[in-house]
Design an enzyme around this catalytic site. Structure first.
Site, PDB file in Angstrom:
ATOM      1  N   ASP A   1       0.396  -1.415   0.182  1.00 15.54           N
ATOM      2  CA  ASP A   1      -0.443   0.374  -0.178  1.00 15.54           C
ATOM      3  C   ASP A   1       0.889   1.165  -0.372  1.00 15.54           C
ATOM      4  O   ASP A   1       1.885   1.511   0.722  1.00 15.54           O
ATOM      5  CB  ASP A   1      -1.183   0.229   1.163  1.00 15.54           C
ATOM      6  CG  ASP A   1      -2.563   0.118   1.208  1.00 15.54           C
ATOM      7  OD1 ASP A   1      -2.444   1.192   0.324  1.00 15.54           O
ATOM      8  OD2 ASP A   1      -3.004  -0.201   0.980  1.00 15.54           O
TER       9      ASP A   1
ATOM     10  N   ASP B   1      -3.213   4.945  -1.948  1.00 14.21           N
ATOM     11  CA  ASP B   1      -4.324   5.207  -1.313  1.00 14.21           C
ATOM     12  C   ASP B   1      -4.647   6.500  -2.014  1.00 14.21           C
ATOM     13  O   ASP B   1      -4.164   7.295  -2.364  1.00 14.21           O
ATOM     14  CB  ASP B   1      -4.152   5.871  -0.269  1.00 14.21           C
ATOM     15  CG  ASP B   1      -5.032   5.379   0.701  1.00 14.21           C
ATOM     16  OD1 ASP B   1      -5.600   4.787   1.416  1.00 14.21           O
ATOM     17  OD2 ASP B   1      -5.141   6.560   1.397  1.00 14.21           O
TER      18      ASP B   1
ATOM     19  N   GLU C   1      -6.824   3.713  -6.179  1.00 16.13           N
ATOM     20  CA  GLU C   1      -7.793   4.097  -5.109  1.00 16.13           C
ATOM     21  C   GLU C   1      -8.208   5.069  -5.716  1.00 16.13           C
ATOM     22  O   GLU C   1      -8.615   6.233  -5.653  1.00 16.13           O
ATOM     23  CB  GLU C   1      -7.655   4.198  -3.928  1.00 16.13           C
ATOM     24  CG  GLU C   1      -9.395   3.937  -3.251  1.00 16.13           C
ATOM     25  CD  GLU C   1      -9.384   4.127  -1.376  1.00 16.13           C
ATOM     26  OE1 GLU C   1      -9.765   3.603  -0.685  1.00 16.13           O
ATOM     27  OE2 GLU C   1      -8.302   5.232  -1.382  1.00 16.13           O
TER      28      GLU C   1
ATOM     29  N   HIS D   1     -11.995  -3.060   2.677  1.00 15.90           N
ATOM     30  CA  HIS D   1     -11.739  -2.969   4.139  1.00 15.90           C
ATOM     31  C   HIS D   1     -12.257  -1.773   4.653  1.00 15.90           C
ATOM     32  O   HIS D   1     -12.241  -1.179   5.864  1.00 15.90           O
ATOM     33  CB  HIS D   1      -9.836  -2.910   4.994  1.00 15.90           C
ATOM     34  CG  HIS D   1      -9.287  -1.769   3.745  1.00 15.90           C
ATOM     35  ND1 HIS D   1      -9.134  -1.714   2.922  1.00 15.90           N
ATOM     36  CD2 HIS D   1      -9.214  -0.610   4.551  1.00 15.90           C
ATOM     37  CE1 HIS D   1      -8.819  -0.731   2.642  1.00 15.90           C
ATOM     38  NE2 HIS D   1      -8.331   0.411   3.746  1.00 15.90           N
ATOM     39  N   ASP D   2     -12.619  -1.344   4.050  1.00  8.10           N
ATOM     40  CA  ASP D   2     -13.309  -0.184   3.479  1.00  8.10           C
ATOM     41  C   ASP D   2     -15.781   0.057   3.519  1.00  8.10           C
ATOM     42  O   ASP D   2     -16.003   0.725   4.063  1.00  8.10           O
ATOM     43  CB  ASP D   2     -12.939   1.521   3.040  1.00  8.10           C
ATOM     44  CG  ASP D   2     -11.944   1.843   3.176  1.00  8.10           C
ATOM     45  OD1 ASP D   2     -11.673   0.992   4.145  1.00  8.10           O
ATOM     46  OD2 ASP D   2     -11.349   2.292   1.980  1.00  8.10           O
TER      47      ASP D   2
HETATM   48  C1  NOJ Z   1      -8.295   5.158   1.395  1.00  7.10           C
HETATM   49  C2  NOJ Z   1      -8.423   3.593   2.845  1.00  7.10           C
HETATM   50  O1  NOJ Z   1      -8.686   2.418   2.235  1.00  7.10           O
HETATM   51  C3  NOJ Z   1      -9.017   4.027   4.391  1.00  7.10           C
HETATM   52  O2  NOJ Z   1      -9.166   2.632   4.712  1.00  7.10           O
HETATM   53  C4  NOJ Z   1      -8.588   5.181   4.795  1.00  7.10           C
HETATM   54  O3  NOJ Z   1      -8.976   5.779   5.732  1.00  7.10           O
HETATM   55  C5  NOJ Z   1      -8.291   6.147   3.439  1.00  7.10           C
HETATM   56  N1  NOJ Z   1      -8.354   5.970   2.418  1.00  7.10           N
HETATM   57  C6  NOJ Z   1      -7.723   6.808   4.621  1.00  7.10           C
HETATM   58  O4  NOJ Z   1      -5.841   6.870   3.932  1.00  7.10           O
END
Ligand code: NOJ
Length: 549
Positions: free
Chosen positions: A100, A202, A264, A326-327
């Site tokens: 990451d 990210d 992302e 994970h989100d």
């Molecule tokens: C995206 C990530 O997937 C998430 O988990 C994170 O809280 C935010 N970006 C901030 O880095």
């Protein structure tokens, strides 16, 4: 037909959230040696690339997405020697490693920020986004944080505000300063030199903000629930200049062999596609395609999204699909247990690179947690909507066996998040021994995908199935053609495939056992929640062919 495809086109990406995969040292938090002890499990899944969420030193306000040192390993996760060993073992098994990269913000404990906040006149004073208070005092503008509240925090020492779109402990870097972006490229070089195969980047679309710091306009479609959604974020993300930065990251990757980045990006098709760049100026190898996560789980809706995405892809762009991370709430919770296999079949048979979230292969579900167990700042900052947005439920420990801590941690250890109550039956050991389990189904499908080019790189065409409940499509490569028919309904259905009248196919795989091996295509029946893969007698001439980039 065999053309040269890159590993990131052929293989499945498997995301590990390191805190939750395997604890090896009894602190209740997963770590690198834990992952090392499970490398053979990864091999058994037939996945080709492992993406690790952040493993860098961090005060863990956002569980590693607040990085305090980009070029080291957090002691909770292990050492650089552990990392090197893991990389060797992953490579030895023919898999790749994606790490990451979090370029938009650091931790407020990163030495760059510590220096930057010292005063307004140091070497790093301009490395972050600092603004004076508004003329009458107060916030510099109306920008908001994804995690609730304003995107600005006042710093007493500098007498200024710094910007953060996430937690206040995640100050945003100023990528308009060329030194900052050069420092980021240096971080990439560091990990490339160590042999990583790629980066998951990210919030890549957020790297630059409006240089005039204009207020964002209200969002007329706001439903009044989440404060962040009350504005249209036209000045804090997706600025056209960001593509110039991404092109430079790509040029660095292209200067090495076989490396990739997946960005992302949560944007609609037209804007998403720009993150591929063009033939002369490529950007992301894969901008994540998250749209099926928010699509209502109905055959027609999903077909429409898949076809629109396929149609929007620029020439040479390689598709990709994501159903969990994970989100996001767990796949099996969103679509329901009965549909989880259908969803898995969809993810692994669409054209393009699939990304699988750890635990989805065994049917993990969200774990409802009482407030005292919440760890995610998104939930803690916004308790009234924590049930909607909190991310702890999808981050609970991996379930390896039926023992007290599900094999995630030794007995007697308190895991950082509770283990799900269903772990006595939903676990790797039990499901490995059960040929009817979702894990056995996952392995059968991934094994098939490895050996069947029609599935990994073949062309795609959706077909009418004569019922609203079924999404059907063809995948073909050279003389091979497979039909995928997915019943999204909880009842039996009889799709009608006029172009295949009178033909028979060979059943390759079903989400349920006990089907007859030959399938009459004009008398097709799908059980409730059933998906099937059928080999068709001839190649389908009408499938779309796209060349690899
Ligand atoms: C995206 C990530 O997937 C998430 O988990 C994170 O809280 C935010 N970006 C901030 O880095």
């Amino acid at each position: 037909m065999s053309r040269a495809y890159a590993w990131w086109q052929r293989e499945i990406i498997y995301q590990i959230y390191p805190r939750s995969f395997q604890d090896s040292n009894g602190d209740g938090v997963g770590d690198l040696r834990g992952i090392l002890s499970r490398v053979d499990y990864l091999t058994s899944l037939n996945v080709g690339a492992i993406w690790l969420s952040p493993i860098y030193p961090s005060p863990m306000h956002d569980f590693g997405y607040d990085v305090a040192d980009y070029c080291a390993i957090d002691p909770r996760f292990g050492t650089m020697a552990d990392f090197n060993e893991l990389l060797v073992e992953i490579h030895r098994r023919g898999m790749r490693l994606i790490v990451d990269l979090v370029p938009n913000h650091t931790s407020d404990e990163h030495p760059w920020f510590v220096e930057s906040r010292r005063d307004g006149d140091n070497a790093k004073s301009d490395w972050y986004i600092w603004r004076d208070p508004a003329p009458g005092g107060g916030l510099p503008n109306n920008w908001l944080s994804h995690f609730g509240g304003p995107a600005w925090t006042f710093d007493e020492r500098r007498g200024q505000y710094y910007m953060h779109q996430f937690a206040r402990q995640q100050p945003e870097l100023n990528h308009r300063n060329p030194e900052v972006f050069e420092a980021l490229l240096e971080v990439m070089r560091f990990w490339l030199d160590r042999g990583v195969d790629g980066f998951r980047v990210d919030v890549i679309s957020l790297l630059l903000k409006d240089p005039l710091f204009r207020d964002e306009p209200p969002n007329p479609a706001w439903d009044g629930v989440r404060q962040y959604a009350s504005l249209r974020h036209i000045h804090t993300g997706n600025l056209p200049e960001v593509h110039g930065l991404i092109r430079r990251m790509r040029a660095l990757l292209d200067s090495r062999d076989a490396r990739m980045m997946v960005g992302e990006v949560y944007l609609p098709n037209a804007e998403l596609m720009r993150f591929y760049g063009g033939p002369e100026a490529p950007e992301c190898h894969l901008p994540f395609n998250f749209q099926l996560i928010s699509t209502p789980w109905q055959a027609g809706e999903v077909r429409a999204k898949v076809d629109a995405y396929e149609a929007a892809l620029p020439p040479g762009a390689w598709p990709n699909w994501v159903l969990g991370n994970h989100d996001q709430h767990r796949l099996a919770t969103r679509v329901g247990l009965a549909q989880a296999r259908v969803a898995t079949m969809l993810l692994l048979t669409l054209r393009g690179t699939p990304t699988c979230y750890y635990g989805d292969e065994i049917g993990l579900r969200d774990v409802a947690l009482p407030p005292e167990c919440w760890r995610d700042p998104v939930a803690i900052n916004q308790p009234q909507i924590a049930h909607l947005l909190g991310r702890d439920p999808e981050r609970t420990p991996m379930q390896w066996d039926s023992s007290a801590n599900a094999g995630f941690a030794a007995a007697g250890v308190l895991p950082w998040l509770p283990v799900a109550g269903d772990h006595r039956t939903v676990n790797v050991a039990a499901e490995s021994a059960d040929p009817q389990s979702i894990l056995s189904f996952f392995r059968a499908l991934t094994a098939l995908r490895r050996t069947e080019p029609a599935l990994s790189v073949g062309a795609y065409r959706s077909i009418d199935a004569g019922t609203d409940d079924v999404f059907a499509y063809l995948r073909s490569d050279g003389g091979r053609c497979l039909l995928v028919a997915l019943n999204f309904a909880d009842e039996q259905t009889k799709p009608v495939l006029p172009e295949w009248l009178g033909r028979r196919g060979e059943l390759v795989l079903s989400t349920r056992n006990g089907r007859s091996p030959t399938v009459g295509l004009d008398r097709l029946e799908l059980a409730a929640n059933e998906g099937i893969l059928v080999r068709l007698p001839v190649a389908d001439a009408g499938t779309r062919r796209r060349l690899s980039p």
